[in-house]
Design an enzyme around this catalytic site. Structure first.
Site, short mmCIF file in Angstrom:
data_model
loop_
_atom_site.label_atom_id
_atom_site.label_comp_id
_atom_site.label_asym_id
_atom_site.label_seq_id
_atom_site.Cartn_x
_atom_site.Cartn_y
_atom_site.Cartn_z
N LEU A 340 -21.55 10.07 36.09
CA LEU A 340 -21.35 11.46 35.67
C LEU A 340 -22.12 11.77 34.40
O LEU A 340 -22.47 12.92 34.16
CB LEU A 340 -19.86 11.74 35.45
CG LEU A 340 -18.95 11.61 36.67
CD1 LEU A 340 -17.50 11.75 36.26
CD2 LEU A 340 -19.31 12.67 37.70
N GLY A 341 -22.31 10.77 33.55
CA GLY A 341 -23.00 11.01 32.30
C GLY A 341 -23.07 9.77 31.46
O GLY A 341 -22.50 8.73 31.79
N GLY A 346 -20.95 4.35 25.95
CA GLY A 346 -20.84 3.89 27.32
C GLY A 346 -21.03 5.00 28.33
O GLY A 346 -21.10 6.18 27.97
N VAL A 348 -20.06 7.09 32.04
CA VAL A 348 -18.88 7.61 32.73
C VAL A 348 -19.21 7.76 34.21
O VAL A 348 -20.27 8.27 34.57
CB VAL A 348 -18.43 8.97 32.15
CG1 VAL A 348 -17.18 9.46 32.85
CG2 VAL A 348 -18.20 8.85 30.64
N LYS A 362 -14.58 5.66 32.33
CA LYS A 362 -15.48 5.49 31.20
C LYS A 362 -15.63 4.01 30.89
O LYS A 362 -14.65 3.33 30.59
CB LYS A 362 -14.93 6.24 29.99
CG LYS A 362 -15.80 6.16 28.74
CD LYS A 362 -15.16 6.96 27.61
CE LYS A 362 -15.98 6.88 26.34
NZ LYS A 362 -15.34 7.65 25.25
N ASP A 458 -16.29 14.16 16.35
CA ASP A 458 -17.52 14.23 17.17
C ASP A 458 -17.46 15.41 18.14
O ASP A 458 -17.70 15.27 19.34
CB ASP A 458 -17.71 12.92 17.93
CG ASP A 458 -19.17 12.70 18.35
OD1 ASP A 458 -20.05 13.39 17.79
OD2 ASP A 458 -19.42 11.85 19.22
#
Length: 652
Positions: A340-341, A346, A348, A362, A458
């Site tokens: 997914l990304g 790390g 996902v 994740k 973040d």
């Protein structure tokens, strides 16, 4: 003479007592505490001007009580909007109650709801009444996240017979009540072959909702309450605009029941007649099987996906401990097709676990020396915070070759994709506003409504995920820190994403919740403009970094030049856009003390007419910091290992 009077008086008393007992035998009503509290809920936002707020709140409550007392009414609304703290209030009693009992229940609700202190919205639902207030009108609301079914704990000797009787009553009430003037009905039904001779049920909607709204609300209430009858002999369903209850014990007098027969004989009656007529045959059997399947599905859904509560709180659940092999299988061995990304700590992956639910897995990068610390931090933080605008941790795995987090799956991915990725230009202005508002609410919860202050550290578009309705959820709590209760800030090593980080933190390591406020302001500017804050400008062409560009446009009253050119000007209000930009700039002000809190930001976003004090750009050094990022470096890092530079510039 006196002796005769005494004997006669005792005779009258005994006779009256016997008559009363006979009346109870004929018309039994078991005494139940009508002031029994079912639900309370407090807004996550506090009023700011407390004298105005409490003055308006007290006035509306007095007005409600007077209306219930003087008009022999079961329903009343009141509002006070004369100053900066408007209050809208509603009270409702069950129609079987006397005026005296109604007022007594109202007073109890008043006591319960005052526990919310300065919250700008709250509600209390009791067996006999309902009381709610808000800072905005809510009179037409019917269903909200947080609608619940409340089951008792008493069982019947032949529960299946009782369940059939109750289901018939509730079904009839959900059909008839929306058609009755006043949206209220109370019904009874005999229960044969059990130690419970009669089933009692009521349904009620707020008088200010529409007929269709009442119908929709009771449909949800019916779905929530009907499963109670499979186990217990009393249950309730509570929602914003309606209430439903059944019991094996009488909680209203027989003479307070409603004849709903005529309200079942219209366009809905033929459908209902077909259902009732087929109960004993094959159609009834199929319907029974369907009901069982639906109930099982509802129960499983409640276990796996608890709904948002009123004002955002959700049911607490401990994260599940997944095995590594199960998650590896769920993600097809962490295949590229399921990715997914990618994040700073790390990747996902999309996965389908054993129960059929779609999740996001994740995988934390073990190559990072801080991976285990980030893993433990994220598990500790997310497992205990529950809000509709925060990503929910479903489980984790720490016993395999990699550290894994199992999170709820967000169908529409990250906000980053919609701002300057492959889906750029697909978000409308309304959707952008909803994302801004939802993100603000999530941060306000972390900073002020949770029992300790959590600083995310973040906040950026890639860490804001969108569900299937484009509602935002803040994700990636690996860098989150807790702020001690007795401290306004802490000094710590910088960790975050350059460009979104407040100058006092990037330069001096001073961390407070206002660091998140600054990041939020930058994200809002990106949402409005569709531009990335870290894009290096071509200075020879007169380009500027996004924040500097936004300040210059604001100071020259040219706000609208910041708006994403993919947005249709006819689809947004120019003044509305200007207010949002001003709120974003407020969040980026220096010094820290002039930035609003996130609860103040939520208030400003919900009522933009309150944006009266314009933001100002200070000339202090901290206000003139430009952060330059080497495009070859990772965007998420700790300052000690970042390949980036921070340049402190003098005033222009």
């Amino acid at each position: 003479m006196a002796r005769w009077w005494c004997i006669s008086h005792r005779t009258v008393i005994v006779t009256a007592f016997l008559m009363f007992m006979v009346f109870l035998t004929i018309n039994p009503v078991k005494s139940q505490p009508q002031a029994n509290l079912l639900i309370t809920g407090c807004s996550q936002i506090n009023a700011t001007n407390l004298p105005n707020f409490f003055g308006n709140l007290n006035e509306t409550f007095r007005d409600l009580r007077n209306k219930l007392s003087n008009n022999n009414s079961y329903f009343a609304t009141s509002e006070q909007t004369r100053n900066s703290e408007p209050v809208y209030a509603m009270a409702q009693c069950r129609n079987y109650m006397s005026t005296r009992d109604c007022l007594s229940c109202f007073d109890s609700a008043d006591t319960f709801i005052r526990a919310c202190a300065a919250a700008n919205g709250a509600r209390a639902v009791l067996d006999g009444c309902f009381l709610r207030y808000e800072s905005n009108s809510f009179y037409d609301q019917t269903t909200l996240p947080g609608n619940v079914g409340l089951c008792g704990n008493r069982t019947s000797s032949r529960q299946s017979v009782f369940e059939t009787a109750v289901d018939g009553l509730l079904s009839n009430l959900s059909i008839a009540t929306p058609k009755i003037n006043g949206f209220y009905a109370a019904v009874t039904a005999p229960v044969s072959g059990t130690n419970t001779s009669t089933a009692y049920a009521i349904a009620q909607c707020a008088e200010t909702v529409t007929r269709d709204g009442c119908k929709d609300c009771l449909a949800v209430a019916y779905a929530n309450i009907r499963s109670c009858a499979t186990d217990v002999t009393d249950g309730r369903a509570v929602d914003s605009g309606c209430f439903m209850r059944y019991s094996a014990s009488a909680f209203f007098s027989n003479n307070k029941s409603t004849d709903i027969t005529s309200f079942l004989r219209d366009d809905d009656s033929s459908n209902k007649g077909a259902i009732i007529g087929g109960v004993g045959g094959g159609v009834g059997f199929l319907i029974f099987l369907l009901v069982v399947v639906v109930l099982l599905w509802i129960r499983r859904s409640k276990r796996t996906s608890p709904g948002d509560g009123l004002y955002g709180a959700t049911e607490l659940q401990s994260p599940k401990d997944y095995s590594y092999s199960d998650l590896k299988k769920a993600t097809k061995d962490f295949s590229e097709g399921n990715k997914l990304g990618e994040g700073g700590f790390g990747d996902v992956y999309k996965g389908i676990v054993k129960d059929g639910n779609i999740v996001a897995v994740k995988k934390l990068a073990l190559g990072s020396s801080t991976a285990k610390d980030n893993f433990e931090s994220e598990v500790r933080v997310i497992s205990n915070v529950h809000h509709r605008n925060l990503i929910r941790l479903l489980g984790c795995c720490s016993k395999g070759p990699e550290l894994l987090l199992v999170l709820e799956y967000m169908e529409n991915g990250s906000l980053e994709t919609y701002l300057y990725g492959e889906k750029r230009g697909t978000l409308s202005w309304k959707q952008r506003c909803d994302i801004i508002f939802g993100t603000a609410r999530g941060l306000a919860y972390l900073h002020e409504q949770y029992h300790v202050t959590i600083i995310h550290r973040d906040i950026k578009p890639s860490n804001i995920l969108l569900d299937n309705e484009y509602q935002p959820k803040i994700a990636d709590f690996g860098l989150a820190r807790l702020l001690p209760e007795d401290q306004t800030h802490i000094s710590t090593r910088f960790a975050g994403t350059l460009g979104y980080t407040a100058p006092e933190y990037a330069i001096h390591g001073q961390l407070s919740e206002k660091v998140d406020t600054y990041s939020f302001g930058i994200v809002v500017l990106e949402i409005v403009s569709g531009k990335k804050c870290t894009d290096v400008p071509d200075e020879s062409a007169g380009e500027q970094y996004l924040l500097e560009h936004a300040w210059n446009l604001y100071e020259t009253r040219m706000h609208l030049k910041l708006v994403d050119e993919t947005l249709d000007p006819s689809k947004y209000n120019e003044e509305d856009v200007k207010k949002v930009i001003e709120i974003a700039l407020m969040c980026t002000q220096s010094p820290v003390s002039v930035r609003p809190t996130m609860s103040e930001v939520v208030m400003l976003l919900s009522d933009r007419s309150r944006v009266q004090n314009p933001p100002t750009r200070q000339n202090a050094n901290l206000a003139n910091i430009r952060i330059q990022v080497d495009n070859s470096t990772s965007t998420t890092f700790s300052m000690s290992n970042a390949d980036a530079t921070i340049t402190e510039l003098t005033g222009r």
